[in-house]
Design a protein around this motif. Structure first.
Motif, PDB file in Angstrom:
ATOM      1  N   GLN A  71      -6.499 -92.146 -65.292  1.00  0.00           N
ATOM      2  CA  GLN A  71      -6.155 -92.113 -66.710  1.00  0.00           C
ATOM      3  C   GLN A  71      -5.446 -93.387 -67.129  1.00  0.00           C
ATOM      4  O   GLN A  71      -4.600 -93.905 -66.405  1.00  0.00           O
ATOM      5  N   GLU A  72      -5.811 -93.895 -68.311  1.00  0.00           N
ATOM      6  CA  GLU A  72      -5.091 -94.999 -68.941  1.00  0.00           C
ATOM      7  C   GLU A  72      -4.105 -94.394 -69.929  1.00  0.00           C
ATOM      8  O   GLU A  72      -4.457 -93.498 -70.690  1.00  0.00           O
ATOM      9  N   ILE A  73      -2.875 -94.899 -69.930  1.00  0.00           N
ATOM     10  CA  ILE A  73      -1.869 -94.469 -70.900  1.00  0.00           C
ATOM     11  C   ILE A  73      -1.698 -95.616 -71.886  1.00  0.00           C
ATOM     12  O   ILE A  73      -1.352 -96.734 -71.498  1.00  0.00           O
ATOM     13  N   ARG A  74      -1.938 -95.333 -73.161  1.00  0.00           N
ATOM     14  CA  ARG A  74      -1.843 -96.354 -74.206  1.00  0.00           C
ATOM     15  C   ARG A  74      -0.601 -96.127 -75.057  1.00  0.00           C
ATOM     16  O   ARG A  74      -0.270 -94.997 -75.388  1.00  0.00           O
ATOM     17  N   GLU A  76       1.221 -95.862 -78.369  1.00  0.00           N
ATOM     18  CA  GLU A  76       0.789 -95.536 -79.727  1.00  0.00           C
ATOM     19  C   GLU A  76       1.662 -96.219 -80.773  1.00  0.00           C
ATOM     20  O   GLU A  76       1.270 -96.347 -81.914  1.00  0.00           O
ATOM     21  N   LYS A 119       3.012-102.366 -67.689  1.00  0.00           N
ATOM     22  CA  LYS A 119       3.257-103.570 -68.483  1.00  0.00           C
ATOM     23  C   LYS A 119       4.747-103.702 -68.790  1.00  0.00           C
ATOM     24  O   LYS A 119       5.463-102.721 -68.910  1.00  0.00           O
ATOM     25  N   ARG A 126      -2.652-100.613 -76.984  1.00  0.00           N
ATOM     26  CA  ARG A 126      -2.961-101.297 -75.717  1.00  0.00           C
ATOM     27  C   ARG A 126      -2.514-100.449 -74.535  1.00  0.00           C
ATOM     28  O   ARG A 126      -1.587 -99.646 -74.635  1.00  0.00           O
ATOM     29  N   VAL A 127      -3.161-100.650 -73.395  1.00  0.00           N
ATOM     30  CA  VAL A 127      -2.811 -99.917 -72.184  1.00  0.00           C
ATOM     31  C   VAL A 127      -1.413-100.332 -71.732  1.00  0.00           C
ATOM     32  O   VAL A 127      -1.124-101.520 -71.594  1.00  0.00           O
ATOM     33  N   ASN A 130      -1.609 -97.486 -65.972  1.00  0.00           N
ATOM     34  CA  ASN A 130      -2.685 -96.626 -65.478  1.00  0.00           C
ATOM     35  C   ASN A 130      -2.085 -95.606 -64.524  1.00  0.00           C
ATOM     36  O   ASN A 130      -1.152 -95.927 -63.770  1.00  0.00           O
TER      37      ASN A 130
END
Length: 135
Positions: A71-74, A76, A119, A126-127, A130
Motif C-alpha cells: 500500500q502507498e500512503i499519500r 492529503e 519522506k 504525493r506518496v 509505502n
C-alpha cells in the motif's frame, strides 16, 4: 571508476545496458557515516562483480527479510505527520498501530508492516510512505 559511482546519472543502466544499484540514504543525517556507507556500497558492488578490484567480503550481520509493498500512503494535506518517534526506512509497525495522522485521519496498519522510503517532507497528493509486509 569511483567518479562513475558518484555520478548523478540515474539512467546509466538503461542507456548502456546492465544492472542499476540505488542507495536510498535520504534519512542519513550523520555525515560521519557517508564514508562507511560508501565503503559498504563498494563492497557490495565488488561482491556482485561490478568492480574490477577485489574488496573484502563482509560477513552477513542480519537475517534477510523479503518484503512486498502492499500500500502507498499519500498525504492529503500539509498537516500529514508521522506518530512514531525516530522514524526511519524499514521501521516496524505492529498490526493496528497508528503510525501517521493527517488532520482528523489516523493511519494504522492492517497487519505487521514495515515503513518503506518514508519522506522527510510531504506534499498533498504525493506518496508519504509505502507499507510493506513479510512475503
Amino acid at each position: 571508476s569511483e567518479a562513475d559511482l558518484c555520478s548523478g546519472t540515474d539512467f546509466l543502466a538503461d542507456a548502456i545496458g546492465g544492472m542499476g544499484h540505488t542507495l536510498e540514504a535520504g534519512w542519513l543525517r550523520d555525515h560521519c557515516l557517508f564514508k562507511a556507507t560508501y565503503d559498504c556500497v563498494l563492497d557490495y558492488l565488488s561482491y556482485v562483480g561490478c568492480l574490477s578490484t577485489q574488496r573484502n567480503r563482509p560477513e552477513p550481520t542480519t537475517v534477510l527479510k523479503h518484503l512486498m509493498i502492499y500500500q502507498e500512503i499519500r498525504a492529503e494535506s500539509s498537516s500529514f505527520s508521522f506518530c512514531i518517534p525516530e522514524i526511519h526506512n524499514f521501521s516496524f509497525v505492529a498490526a493496528g498501530e497508528v503510525f501517521a495522522r493527517d488532520g482528523d485521519t489516523s493511519f494504522r496498519t492492517e497487519r505487521d508492516s514495515y515503513l518503506v522510503f518514508p519522506k522527510a517532507s510531504f506534499a498533498p497528493g504525493r506518496v508519504a510512505v509505502n507499507l510493506a509486509s513479510m512475503h
